[in-house]
Design an enzyme around this catalytic site. Structure first.
Site, PDB file in Angstrom:
ATOM      1  N   THR A 203       0.857  -1.181   0.000  1.00 57.33           N
ATOM      2  CA  THR A 203       0.000   0.000   0.000  1.00 57.33           C
ATOM      3  C   THR A 203       0.894   1.233   0.000  1.00 57.33           C
ATOM      4  O   THR A 203       1.888   1.290   0.721  1.00 57.33           O
ATOM      5  CB  THR A 203      -0.944   0.006   1.207  1.00 57.33           C
ATOM      6  N   ASP A 231      -6.124  -1.177   8.027  1.00 58.07           N
ATOM      7  CA  ASP A 231      -6.982  -2.286   8.428  1.00 58.07           C
ATOM      8  C   ASP A 231      -8.238  -2.353   7.564  1.00 58.07           C
ATOM      9  O   ASP A 231      -8.698  -3.439   7.206  1.00 58.07           O
ATOM     10  CB  ASP A 231      -7.374  -2.148   9.896  1.00 58.07           C
TER      11      ASP A 231
END
Length: 280
Positions: A203, A231
């Site tokens: 990411t 998350d």
């Protein structure tokens, strides 16, 4: 349809808001303390449920008001908590989160009941099978994480491992995960550790995410609080893979979930505004 089983941690989050983070040895003033719900495992289980998957959480809470309140909260999001355990004489995990005026955060975690997870708890994963996804962050004892990954692979379940907070795991564990999810900082640590990861998803914050040959942009937003964005990404990714999405589509849904996450305070949305229609 398969299910997502999150084998992980939860915590009561104590948020402190300040203009800037203190330097070493410095004291700064904050606003009033705010109590919220977090922990990477619980955040990811909530995100998986919101993304439309059958979401099961396997973890532990203390026998305290915070732990019992958390079990009730997870159920309101549609997370199956039947495999959760209440540990007597042990506090529920706690995280202290320092948020600055730019929405950036620093986090300190006291694991509490989370670190009472042992190899014996892997038996709670016995319903895993082909078509299911085991999703794990690293806020549990690392030997237990490795054994759980091996257990899932023996049952032909997919393992999605979020290598956060970073720790160097054996290549035999990493090579069986599809994918291993890291941010840019963790990717650098992984490279310096000399680890081999055949399926690596990185990411990239505002630049999006990359998984092998797949690259997906992030939606441009003005963040309120970045806590839990990773998350939200991981839980949604696992859910969409479980539901049959190809990698690029799963990444796109995960990026959208991360963008929505940073638009509200705290790692999880308010259950008062959540209903079945909020599922993706």
């Amino acid at each position: 349809m398969g299910k997502v089983i999150v084998f992980g941690s939860l915590s009561q989050d104590l948020h402190l808001h300040m203009d800037r983070h203190p330097h070493t040895g410095e004291t700064v003033m904050s606003g009033d303390i705010e109590y919220r719900f977090g922990g990477k495992g619980a955040n990811q289980a909530v995100a998986a449920a919101m993304a439309g998957a059958s979401s099961v959480f396997v973890g532990k809470v203390g026998d305290d008001p915070q732990g019992h309140a958390y079990l009730t909260r997870l159920a309101r999001f549609g997370v199956d908590t039947s495999a959760m355990e209440v540990v007597p004489g042990t506090p529920t995990g706690t995280a202290i989160i320092y948020n600055d005026a730019d929405g950036e955060n620093m986090i300190v975690v006291a694991p509490g009941a989370n670190h009472r997870m042992t190899a014996a708890d892997i038996d709670k994963l016995e319903t895993l099978g082909e078509g299911d996804v085991l999703l794990m962050p690293l806020e549990l004892p690392l030997d237990v994480v490795g054994q759980a990954a091996h257990f899932a692979r023996e049952r032909r379940a997919r393992v999605v491992l979020n290598l956060a907070p970073f720790a160097a795991l054996p290549d035999e564990v990493l090579s069986g995960c599809d994918p291993v999810v890291v941010n840019e900082h963790e990717a650098g640590l992984l490279k310096r550790a000399g680890s081999t990861v055949p399926s690596l998803l990185v990411t990239l914050g505002a630049a999006g995410s990359r998984w092998g040959s797949f690259e997906v942009p992030a939606r441009s937003v003005s963040p309120v609080d970045t806590t839990g964005a990773g998350d939200a990404y991981c839980g949604t990714l696992a859910a969409r893979l479980c539901l049959g999405d190809p990698p690029e589509a799963a990444m796109t849904a995960a990026s959208e979930a991360a963008a929505r996450c940073v638009l509200h305070d705290g790692a999880q949305p308010n259950p008062e505004t959540f209903d079945e229609g909020a599922r993706r």
